[in-house]
Design an enzyme around this catalytic site. Structure first.
Site, mmCIF file in Angstrom:
data_model
loop_
_atom_site.group_PDB
_atom_site.id
_atom_site.type_symbol
_atom_site.label_atom_id
_atom_site.label_comp_id
_atom_site.label_asym_id
_atom_site.label_seq_id
_atom_site.Cartn_x
_atom_site.Cartn_y
_atom_site.Cartn_z
ATOM 1 N N LYS A 139 58.519 20.857 28.773
ATOM 2 C CA LYS A 139 59.305 19.665 29.068
ATOM 3 C C LYS A 139 59.342 19.511 30.578
ATOM 4 C CE LYS A 139 63.629 17.379 27.914
ATOM 5 N NZ LYS A 139 63.964 16.898 29.253
ATOM 6 N N LYS A 312 57.200 18.895 18.646
ATOM 7 C CA LYS A 312 56.963 17.611 17.975
ATOM 8 C C LYS A 312 56.234 17.856 16.665
ATOM 9 C CE LYS A 312 56.391 15.379 22.433
ATOM 10 N NZ LYS A 312 55.463 14.840 23.435
ATOM 11 N N CYS A 430 102.203 13.223 29.521
ATOM 12 C CA CYS A 430 101.017 12.653 30.159
ATOM 13 C C CYS A 430 101.237 12.572 31.670
ATOM 14 C CB CYS A 430 100.761 11.264 29.590
ATOM 15 S SG CYS A 430 99.466 10.385 30.482
ATOM 16 N N CYS A 433 101.544 8.691 32.644
ATOM 17 C CA CYS A 433 102.585 7.741 32.213
ATOM 18 C C CYS A 433 103.840 8.446 31.707
ATOM 19 C CB CYS A 433 102.042 6.801 31.139
ATOM 20 S SG CYS A 433 101.794 7.598 29.545
HETATM 21 S S1 IVH Z 1 58.390 13.236 24.365
HETATM 22 C C1 IVH Z 1 60.039 10.158 21.665
HETATM 23 N N1 IVH Z 1 57.389 15.188 25.777
HETATM 24 O O1 IVH Z 1 62.263 14.332 28.393
HETATM 25 C C2 IVH Z 1 59.727 11.331 22.501
HETATM 26 N N2 IVH Z 1 59.265 14.023 26.641
HETATM 27 O O2 IVH Z 1 64.975 14.375 27.442
HETATM 28 C C3 IVH Z 1 59.638 10.962 23.904
HETATM 29 N N3 IVH Z 1 59.981 14.778 28.841
HETATM 30 O O3 IVH Z 1 62.708 10.861 28.317
HETATM 31 C C4 IVH Z 1 59.570 12.053 24.806
HETATM 32 N N4 IVH Z 1 58.442 16.317 29.100
HETATM 33 O O4 IVH Z 1 61.153 11.838 30.124
HETATM 34 C C5 IVH Z 1 58.332 14.252 25.694
HETATM 35 N N5 IVH Z 1 56.384 16.892 26.957
HETATM 36 C C6 IVH Z 1 57.304 15.963 26.868
HETATM 37 C C7 IVH Z 1 58.254 15.750 27.895
HETATM 38 C C8 IVH Z 1 59.219 14.774 27.731
HETATM 39 C C9 IVH Z 1 59.473 15.706 29.650
HETATM 40 C C10 IVH Z 1 61.153 13.941 29.147
HETATM 41 C C11 IVH Z 1 60.997 12.471 28.886
HETATM 42 C C12 IVH Z 1 62.149 12.091 27.992
HETATM 43 C C13 IVH Z 1 63.089 13.200 28.260
HETATM 44 C C14 IVH Z 1 64.074 13.374 27.138
#
Ligand code: IVH
Length: 700
Positions: A139, A312, A430, A433
């Protein structure tokens, strides 16, 4: 400090040591700093025409931070240190995404990952013998981009924005050298490629060195550097920065590239995109976790920042069937790396009152950098949490921050507890208030009982009302709500739609010229037409998030029907039964809904608001499908798909899925071993379909 605090441009960082200042002096300086920093942010981000040097700007921010840490009680609601994210630069055109750009659900533990795979198997009705291949890939910690190619040529590049609409950054991407301008091979006529734009760590360090030498802005981390380099008015500046791009998914495509994600990635690679070399295809959870571990082990040496691993479903047909919930696909999950931690001192505990009256303790910390971001506040969740962790004012604490979540206090370093640390006694009234704050038995949260009569609740409620997923009025954010509420112009949402009457008074406020007033009032006018589900979400009813708001909108279709059902004249028992018959609405959510409208002042505020609006009924996914508008009940065991998938498909086709058979039921779809529901349908004369009849009907 400059004496003229009314002129934000003239404000310079003061030099009196905070320890030598009185509260009144600090408060006055913080006020002018907030104004000045907001002014310079607008010049820098909005107009791209800064009027002070970056060093002077940084000095203002540092001074603000120093004063806030010396006087934590004086942190303003509009404090620059509490602002997150970059305001949308108005210089870029808007792009409406052909398909929404989704975000990802997160998982943290091995169990989360096993649950994710099991959920998918259940949804797809896969047996233990059926193969479910999942991919694992890093990621990337950058920003997502959509690149649209027509006839193999890049025609548009857009940022994600809010997922539905982003900014047009085509000119900058053309010169960035991160992605091909022309695709190799024979790509489909239309191909939208999505992926992450990022900057290598080495390029980031070199950029910051050059920026430093030129007395220019220093970036906090590679992601900010990539974002800042992309969002340049002058493409020449973008061209001078080294940006990179990994392709990882497809948006709109006139023809499919391949049957699986892995094959699509390979096809994108052949067209000239960079594809992350660590992507793997796995056939079980153990394989995913192995890949997670090996990517984690390689993390430090990758040369670019990653913050987790994305899993995925490999087969695109499965992805298609799985679809999405709210803003995230069912077929993907981000497995985040553990949060980064740091040690600091907890200077004080404040109580914040939220939109639904919840009293949330907030730790005021000596500012500390965690994962590239300066943290000076952390949530303490609730009173039990403070007791359980034995957190005292003055303690040294470990805090952590993961991704975009609010920083948290993990634990106290008791060995370093100062002798004068003091226990915190949680208020029973609170703080805003003075109304009693009650904690119902069995609940963790203490709440102010004053509903929207409590100024803090009302303020948060109004801020929620204008927030991005609610009314989303351009030019009317939290800051303006603060201002208009304190001026007494806005007390409840309907007042926003009466602001046009304040045109002359608006003109007397700082920062409101002819154009901005015209734009603001036009933006408000434009929101008189509002989608029913946004309207419901905007009401800020406890437990009613976007997904529930959509369910309610689909169920009631228009506000009049909803108010008749949940309003003060309704029979709570019948309403509860009706609400809980909506799948995913449980007793406690129904109670919150009924409770909200049972409050006369809430009900009046909603009626007042409705008089200002024209509410648009929800779009039914497929108006002309054979089942659109029909009410379907599923019963028994279906052979080809799970109940969840059957339901999702029916809803996609515009049908309403209900849990019980009544005279309103259009069709009962009976799988194997259908029992009492089939009998009831027969009694009521409801058409009963077999699974095959049903499939024949929806597949046309
Ligand atoms: S897939 C529908 N793959 O993570 C799936 N996202 O937290 C779309 N991101 O907005 C995303 N690396 O900007 C995918 N290998 C990766 C990714 C990735 C980074 C980011 C992307 C997304 C965000 C979500």
């Amino acid at each position: 400090m400059n004496a003229d605090s009314h002129d934000p441009e003239a404000v310079r960082a003061g030099s009196t040591p905070p320890g030598d200042m009185s509260e009144a002096e600090a408060s006055a300086e913080l006020a002018s700093l907030a104004g000045a920093i907001a002014f310079h942010d607008a010049r820098y981000h909005g107009d791209d025409a800064p009027v002070i040097s970056d060093a002077d700007y940084d000095a203002l921010v540092a001074r603000n931070r120093a004063l806030e840490s010396a006087f934590p009680g004086l942190v303003r609601t509009d404090s620059p240190s509490l602002r997150v994210g970059t305001p949308v630069a108005s210089g870029f055109g808007k792009v409406c995404h052909a398909k929404p750009m989704l975000s990802l659900n997160n998982g943290f533990t091995d169990e989360d990952i096993a649950d994710f795979a099991a959920r998918i198997r259940r949804f797809l009705s896969l047996s233990d013998e059926d193969e479910l291949a999942l991919t694992a890939e890093p990621k990337i910690d950058g920003l997502s981009l959509s690149l649209r190619y027509e006839g193999g040529r890049l025609v548009q590049a857009a940022t994600r924005g809010d997922g539905a609409e982003g900014e047009d950054v085509t000119a900058n991407i053309r010169v960035a050298g991160a992605a091909p301008l022309e695709l190799a091979g024979t790509p489909p006529r239309v191909l939208e490629v999505r992926g992450e734009l990022y900057m290598d760590r080495a390029d980031f360090l070199a950029l910051n060195e050059a920026q430093d030498a030129a007395d220019s802005k220093i970036f906090a981390n590679p992601r900010n550097a990539a974002a800042g380099s992309l969002r340049q008015k002058d493409p020449a500046v973008t061209a001078s920065r080294r940006l990179r791009f990994f392709a990882y998914s497809l948006g709109e495509a006139s023809a499919p590239l391949a049957a699986t994600h892995m094959e699509s990635l390979a096809a994108l690679g052949a067209m000239g995109f960079s594809i992350n070399p660590l992507s793997r295809r796995c056939t079980d959870v153990a394989g995913l976790l192995d890949t997670y571990a090996s990517i984690g082990a390689a993390r430090a040496d990758l040369g670019y920042d990653i913050d987790g691993v994305v899993y995925k479903v490999d087969r695109h047909d499965y992805q298609e069937r799985l679809g999405q919930v709210a803003r995230a696909p069912r077929w993907a999950l981000a497995h985040k790396f553990p949060a980064e931690q740091a040690e600091t001192t907890l200077n004080d505990i404040d109580i914040q009152v939220g939109r639904t009256g919840a009293l949330t303790p907030v730790a005021r910390l000596a500012p500390v950098t965690v994962g590239g971001v300066v943290v000076s506040n952390a949530t303490l969740h609730n009173e039990d949490e403070i007791r359980r962790k034995d957190i005292r004012i003055g303690d040294r604490v470990v805090i952590q921050r993961a991704g975009d979540v609010i920083p948290q206090v993990v634990r106290v370093i008791t060995e370093q507890r100062p002798a004068d640390s003091t226990e915190f006694s949680f208020p029973e009234t609170c703080p805003q208030c003075d109304a009693p704050a009650i904690r119902p038995e069995g609940e963790a949260v203490r709440r102010c009982t004053n509903s929207l009569e409590c100024p803090a609740q009302r303020l948060e409620w109004l801020k929620h009302f204008v927030s991005r997923d609610a009314f989303d009025i351009e030019g009317l954010g939290a800051r303006q709500i603060d201002q208009f509420v304190s001026l007494g112009w806005v007390e409840r949402p309907a007042d926003i739609f009466r602001l046009a009457a304040k045109r002359d008074e608006l003109a007397t406020l700082d920062g409101y010229g002819e154009t901005s007033i015209r734009n603001l009032l036009a933006a408000i006018e434009a929101r008189r037409d509002i989608a029913f589900e946004r309207f419901i979400f905007a009401l800020g009813i406890r437990q009613v998030g976007q997904a529930t708001a959509r369910l309610l909108a689909l169920h009631y279709d228009r506000p009049e029907a909803m108010l008749a059902a949940v309003g003060p004249d309704a029979d709570p028992e019948a309403t509860t039964a009706e609400l809980t018959a909506i799948d995913q609405v449980g007793d406690s959510m129904a109670a919150d809904l009924i409770g909200f409208f049972a409050n006369a002042s809430n009900f009046a505020a909603v009626e007042d608001l409705l008089a200002q609006l024209s509410v648009i009924p929800p779009e039914r996914p497929a108006e002309n499908s054979p089942v659109s508008g029909k009410t379907i009940v599923f019963t028994g065991t279906l052979a080809g798909m799970s109940r969840a998938e059957a339901k999702a498909r029916a809803e996609q086709l515009g049908a309403k899925v209900s849990g019980s058979v009544s005279a309103k039921t259009s069709y009962l779809v009976a799988g194997a071993d259908a029992g009492s529901k089939a009998r009831k349908a027969a009694e009521l004369g409801v058409t009963v379909l077999s699974e095959d009849d049903w499939l024949a009907m929806i597949d046309g």
